[in-house]
Design an enzyme around this catalytic site. Structure first.
Site, PDB file in Angstrom:
ATOM      1  N   GLY A   1       1.048  -1.280   0.132  1.00  0.00           N
ATOM      2  CA  GLY A   1      -0.081   0.002   0.047  1.00  0.00           C
ATOM      3  C   GLY A   1       0.863   1.191   0.132  1.00  0.00           C
ATOM      4  O   GLY A   1       2.025   1.103   0.395  1.00  0.00           O
TER       5      GLY A   1
ATOM      6  N   CYS B   1       5.303  -5.960   1.725  1.00  0.00           N
ATOM      7  CA  CYS B   1       5.586  -4.465   1.944  1.00  0.00           C
ATOM      8  C   CYS B   1       5.136  -3.885   2.865  1.00  0.00           C
ATOM      9  O   CYS B   1       5.139  -4.024   4.193  1.00  0.00           O
ATOM     10  CB  CYS B   1       5.304  -3.925   0.564  1.00  0.00           C
ATOM     11  SG  CYS B   1       6.084  -2.222   0.370  1.00  0.00           S
ATOM     12  N   TYR B   2       4.020  -3.180   2.623  1.00  0.00           N
ATOM     13  CA  TYR B   2       2.961  -2.422   3.544  1.00  0.00           C
ATOM     14  C   TYR B   2       2.253  -3.469   4.618  1.00  0.00           C
ATOM     15  O   TYR B   2       2.287  -3.284   5.743  1.00  0.00           O
ATOM     16  CB  TYR B   2       1.841  -1.631   3.033  1.00  0.00           C
ATOM     17  CG  TYR B   2       1.075  -1.051   4.267  1.00  0.00           C
ATOM     18  CD1 TYR B   2       1.233   0.563   4.441  1.00  0.00           C
ATOM     19  CD2 TYR B   2      -0.238  -1.664   4.852  1.00  0.00           C
ATOM     20  CE1 TYR B   2       0.462   1.031   5.335  1.00  0.00           C
ATOM     21  CE2 TYR B   2      -0.752  -0.997   5.507  1.00  0.00           C
ATOM     22  CZ  TYR B   2      -0.633   0.271   6.158  1.00  0.00           C
ATOM     23  OH  TYR B   2      -1.437   1.033   7.080  1.00  0.00           O
TER      24      TYR B   2
ATOM     25  N   HIS C   1       8.364  -7.604  -3.615  1.00  0.00           N
ATOM     26  CA  HIS C   1       6.915  -8.213  -4.216  1.00  0.00           C
ATOM     27  C   HIS C   1       7.074  -9.406  -5.088  1.00  0.00           C
ATOM     28  O   HIS C   1       7.420  -9.480  -6.170  1.00  0.00           O
ATOM     29  CB  HIS C   1       6.439  -7.011  -5.016  1.00  0.00           C
ATOM     30  CG  HIS C   1       5.727  -5.798  -4.480  1.00  0.00           C
ATOM     31  ND1 HIS C   1       4.639  -5.899  -4.252  1.00  0.00           N
ATOM     32  CD2 HIS C   1       6.516  -4.903  -3.864  1.00  0.00           C
ATOM     33  CE1 HIS C   1       4.540  -4.593  -3.298  1.00  0.00           C
ATOM     34  NE2 HIS C   1       5.799  -4.157  -3.580  1.00  0.00           N
TER      35      HIS C   1
ATOM     36  N   GLU D   1       4.919 -10.990  -6.392  1.00  0.00           N
ATOM     37  CA  GLU D   1       3.728 -11.326  -7.369  1.00  0.00           C
ATOM     38  C   GLU D   1       3.906 -10.628  -8.849  1.00  0.00           C
ATOM     39  O   GLU D   1       3.508 -11.060  -9.872  1.00  0.00           O
ATOM     40  CB  GLU D   1       2.418 -10.873  -6.956  1.00  0.00           C
ATOM     41  CG  GLU D   1       2.345  -8.985  -6.684  1.00  0.00           C
ATOM     42  CD  GLU D   1       3.037  -8.586  -5.384  1.00  0.00           C
ATOM     43  OE1 GLU D   1       3.633  -9.387  -4.732  1.00  0.00           O
ATOM     44  OE2 GLU D   1       2.629  -7.433  -5.012  1.00  0.00           O
TER      45      GLU D   1
ATOM     46  N   SER E   1     -21.739  -5.879 -26.630  1.00  0.00           N
ATOM     47  CA  SER E   1     -20.998  -4.817 -27.306  1.00  0.00           C
ATOM     48  C   SER E   1     -20.166  -5.311 -28.473  1.00  0.00           C
ATOM     49  O   SER E   1     -19.654  -4.433 -29.142  1.00  0.00           O
ATOM     50  CB  SER E   1     -20.107  -4.111 -26.216  1.00  0.00           C
ATOM     51  OG  SER E   1     -19.114  -5.072 -25.911  1.00  0.00           O
ATOM     52  N   GLY E   2     -20.121  -6.788 -28.633  1.00  0.00           N
ATOM     53  CA  GLY E   2     -19.045  -7.052 -29.688  1.00  0.00           C
ATOM     54  C   GLY E   2     -17.758  -7.502 -28.785  1.00  0.00           C
ATOM     55  O   GLY E   2     -16.876  -8.275 -29.268  1.00  0.00           O
ATOM     56  N   GLY E   3     -17.434  -7.130 -27.438  1.00  0.00           N
ATOM     57  CA  GLY E   3     -16.319  -7.296 -26.875  1.00  0.00           C
ATOM     58  C   GLY E   3     -16.497  -8.887 -26.277  1.00  0.00           C
ATOM     59  O   GLY E   3     -17.489  -9.360 -26.129  1.00  0.00           O
ATOM     60  N   VAL E   4     -15.395  -9.324 -25.395  1.00  0.00           N
ATOM     61  CA  VAL E   4     -15.364 -10.554 -25.161  1.00  0.00           C
ATOM     62  C   VAL E   4     -16.349 -10.836 -23.935  1.00  0.00           C
ATOM     63  O   VAL E   4     -17.024 -11.746 -23.881  1.00  0.00           O
ATOM     64  CB  VAL E   4     -14.010 -11.116 -24.787  1.00  0.00           C
ATOM     65  CG1 VAL E   4     -13.946 -12.430 -24.079  1.00  0.00           C
ATOM     66  CG2 VAL E   4     -12.857 -10.888 -25.849  1.00  0.00           C
ATOM     67  N   ASP E   5     -15.997  -9.974 -22.888  1.00  0.00           N
ATOM     68  CA  ASP E   5     -17.023 -10.077 -21.748  1.00  0.00           C
ATOM     69  C   ASP E   5     -18.432 -10.237 -22.116  1.00  0.00           C
ATOM     70  O   ASP E   5     -19.169 -10.952 -21.154  1.00  0.00           O
ATOM     71  CB  ASP E   5     -16.736  -9.032 -20.585  1.00  0.00           C
ATOM     72  CG  ASP E   5     -15.221  -8.759 -20.418  1.00  0.00           C
ATOM     73  OD1 ASP E   5     -14.479  -9.818 -20.766  1.00  0.00           O
ATOM     74  OD2 ASP E   5     -14.956  -7.772 -19.876  1.00  0.00           O
ATOM     75  N   SER E   6     -19.026  -9.115 -22.698  1.00  0.00           N
ATOM     76  CA  SER E   6     -20.622  -9.411 -22.816  1.00  0.00           C
ATOM     77  C   SER E   6     -20.999 -10.647 -23.837  1.00  0.00           C
ATOM     78  O   SER E   6     -21.977 -11.175 -23.430  1.00  0.00           O
ATOM     79  CB  SER E   6     -21.001  -8.055 -23.338  1.00  0.00           C
ATOM     80  OG  SER E   6     -20.518  -7.731 -24.669  1.00  0.00           O
ATOM     81  N   THR E   7     -20.118 -10.997 -24.880  1.00  0.00           N
ATOM     82  CA  THR E   7     -20.514 -12.128 -25.567  1.00  0.00           C
ATOM     83  C   THR E   7     -20.336 -13.501 -24.649  1.00  0.00           C
ATOM     84  O   THR E   7     -21.303 -14.359 -24.677  1.00  0.00           O
ATOM     85  CB  THR E   7     -19.372 -12.093 -26.654  1.00  0.00           C
ATOM     86  OG1 THR E   7     -19.330 -11.129 -27.520  1.00  0.00           O
ATOM     87  CG2 THR E   7     -19.760 -13.446 -27.575  1.00  0.00           C
TER      88      THR E   7
ATOM     89  N   LYS F   1      -9.767 -11.430 -16.676  1.00  0.00           N
ATOM     90  CA  LYS F   1     -10.191 -11.475 -18.208  1.00  0.00           C
ATOM     91  C   LYS F   1      -9.843 -12.910 -18.586  1.00  0.00           C
ATOM     92  O   LYS F   1     -10.479 -13.542 -19.558  1.00  0.00           O
ATOM     93  CB  LYS F   1      -9.461 -10.540 -18.596  1.00  0.00           C
ATOM     94  CG  LYS F   1      -9.565 -10.256 -20.099  1.00  0.00           C
ATOM     95  CD  LYS F   1     -10.623  -9.159 -20.385  1.00  0.00           C
ATOM     96  CE  LYS F   1     -10.878  -8.919 -21.875  1.00  0.00           C
ATOM     97  NZ  LYS F   1     -12.083  -7.986 -21.939  1.00  0.00           N
TER      98      LYS F   1
END
Ligand code: XMP
Length: 601
Positions: free
Chosen positions: A54, A81-82, A169, A171, A221-227, A372
């Site tokens: 943080g 870290c934090y 870190h 990650e 929308s044509g995007g991956v998520d909504s499809t 994603k």
């Protein structure tokens, strides 16, 4: 907690909480992000806890705090870290500002074999540090497991209490063996297994229950998520209980709408209504030149069309319709889902009207726990073609933000003394357009500078170095391009113009060529995160236009590097694009983000 026995990341406001959670999930364990003030009782079922980094100092008033009781639950806890600072202070150790602020790659020395988590590391192993404070006295019971030149207590642990702390870190990919460190931590936790297939089964039951006997309306929308979300809802609820609407703005890529319709109909999903609103969009965009105004017009027109069509189709909530959305996990967190995450932008799935509907239980978001890459995997599980689900992200306003417009008034010239001195024998020319950048903490709107090179398809180290240095030394520019097609011309002729069907179809062709060439090399297609192709309103003569190729590498679009594609690929793209009628120049955008944004507008 969403699920018992998950690994919880308590988000102290660092930028890496999502990175940690998605890495853990890829290791097959369920991970979720919660705010640090989550009550102890709600964390009792967790399999393990990771305390994120943080931006604040733990000794500052008002710095984020968790319930120290989490350190006595008997489950593994890893402070980063934090998170290390907070754990140190909570257990009676001491944290102070470090003598040296450490940022970047740092070698560590492992102490006593590194304990449970650092066993894969050898001395000199590189880790990623980013801190000003450090633990100067360890809490009782802890032993040192790693040290660095600038930070004596780089890692420490109390194995008997399963408490671990790293100043660095694990990650981020810059940390060697970072993945091994996290894997060893996960192995100590008895976490619920996680897989996309398992998620699909569980979410199907949840969708059935949440929707009950209602029906779901979705904007695709044509995007991956909504499809993917639309496909999932169809497969769970059946085509009779779902209705999709795709507004064709006329600003989509070549054959994009057709591809989506085809992929869905092959799965028996025929309840997607496509509303061709191109004419309305072009009409509203007449005479609009300013990038922000253009975006606003596109957004408003979209809302108008959506409202009109959904009313005509009687898709009202009081007639038993819910709204489906393709919101994914980072979108819910970014807008203050957890209190300390930076509010980067209000996602369009979270505007006030939608928030209000969410409160009333009128919205279903079946992908809201997924990252994603998990959405893409789920799309494949559901039978969508890999080509569609692994597509690069594409902005909502579509090609509209990739076509620069030119108002009839001339731009002010860049003063001669703003030009950087010649570098490495390369000629350069100021382009008669400006584009958006992000420098310091703010937006810039500045000219682009083009470099001309004897061997135009070669992005040499000189070219690369110049493109990095110019925006730093010359405040007139935020973008540097390599000209792929010509020697320096007498002049660039700028043609006033706005968004027209003819300009969109020219860009569509160029965009299709660039992506077709990129797809020929699967490794490069996957390496490139996004590849805007941009149309500029100038050429060798009146009416001539130019194309910019902007392939970038990124993980989250917050920062990005210009991708340096192979010479032969750049040459093939350039030759084919130059053969298009109306294209006079092709450029290659060499600018990283920052100082330039990914999109030009
Ligand atoms: P920038 O240009 O800000 O873009 O570096 C970062 C990412 O956001 C996408 N982008 C948008 N996506 N609506 C969207 O849905 C927008 O108005 C918009 N503007 C930028 C961009 O494509 C990149 O992935």
């Amino acid at each position: 907690m969403q699920h018992p026995r998950g690994i919880v990341i308590l988000d102290f406001g660092g930028q890496y909480a999502h990175l940690i959670a998605s890495r853990i999930r890829r290791m097959g364990a369920y991970a979720e992000i919660l705010p640090p003030e989550t009550p102890l009782a709600a964390l009792r079922g967790a399999a393990g806890i990771i305390l994120s980094g943080g931006p604040q100092s733990v000794y500052e008033k008002g710095s984020p705090q968790a319930d120290p009781g989490i350190l006595a639950l008997g489950i593994p806890v890893l402070g980063l870290c934090y998170g290390l600072h907070w754990m140190t202070q909570a257990l009676g150790g001491e944290v102070k500002p470090g003598k040296v602020k450490e940022y970047g790659k740092t070698p560590i020395r492992v102490v006593d074999g590194g304990g449970d988590l650092l066993r894969d590391c050898v001395n000199g192993c590189t880790v990623w540090m980013s801190h000003g404070d450090e633990a100067v006295r360890l809490p009782e019971g802890f032993i040192l497991t790693a040290t660095s030149d600038a930070c004596k207590h780089a890692a420490f642990a109390d194995a008997s209490r399963k408490l671990f702390a790293f100043q660095f870190h694990p990650e981020v990919t810059h940390t060697e063996h970072g993945e091994d460190m996290l894997r060893r931590f996960v192995a100590l936790c008895d976490a619920e297994p996680w897989s996309v297939a398992g998620y699909a089964k569980r979410i199907a039951a949840e969708i059935q229950e949440e929707v009950g006997n209602r029906k779901v309306f979705m904007l695709v929308s044509g995007g991956v998520d909504s499809t993917v979300a639309f496909t999932l809802l169809n497969q769970v609820l059946g085509v009779d209980r779902v209705q999709g609407l795709l507004v064709d703005t006329g600003l989509m890529r070549k054959d994009e709408v057709l591809q989506i319709q085809r992929a869905l109909s092959e799965l028996g999903i025929t309840n997607l209504r496509v509303e061709d609103a191109a004419e309305e969009f072009f009409h509203n965009l007449e005479g609009v030149y300013d990038p922000e105004q253009k975006r606003a017009v596109i957004g408003q027109t979209f809302l108008d069309v959506q409202k009109r069509v959904s009313e005509a189709m009687h898709l009202r909530t009081d007639d038993g319709w819910m709204l489906g959305q393709g919101t994914i996990y980072p979108d819910t967190i970014e807008t203050g889902g957890t209190q300390h995450a930076d509010t980067i932008k209000t996602h369009h799935n979270r505007v006030a009207a939608v928030q209000d509907m969410i409160k009333k239980g009128l919205v279903i978001e079946p992908l809201k726990d997924l990252y994603k890459d998990e959405v893409r995997m789920l799309g494949e599980e559901l039978g969508l073609p890999p080509d569609l689900v692994w597509r690069h992200p594409f902005p909502g306003p579509g090609l509209g933000v990739r076509i620069l417009c030119a108002a009839p008034v001339e731009l002010a010239d860049v003063p001669a003394d703003a030009l950087p001195p010649h570098g490495f024998g390369m000629q350069r020319a100021v382009l008669p357009v400006r584009s958006v950048g992000v420098q310091g903490d703010g937006r810039t709107y500045r000219h682009a500078l083009a470099l001309f090179h004897d061997d135009p398809f070669c992005i040499s180290s000189d070219v690369s170095a110049l493109s990095e240095s110019i925006p730093n030394i010359s405040p007139a520019f935020n973008r540097v391009l390599l000209c792929l097609s010509h020697r320096v011309p007498q002049e660039f002729v700028r043609t006033p113009g706005y968004l027209t069907p003819a300009r969109v179809s020219l860009l569509r062709e160029a965009d299709a060529i660039a992506h077709e060439e990129l797809r020929k090399d699967d490794i490069w297609y996957r390496r490139v995160w996004q590849f805007p192709v941009v149309l500029l309103p100038f050429g060798l003569q009146c009416g001539g236009q130019s194309i910019v190729l902007r392939p970038i590498e990124s993980t989250d679009a917050m920062t990005a590097n210009a991708a340096h594609l192979p010479q032969s690929m750049i040459r093939d793209m350039t030759e084919r694009i130059l053969a298009l009628d109306g294209i006079d120049f092709v450029f290659y955008d060499l600018t990283n983000k920052p100082p330039a944004t990914i999109e030009w507008e």
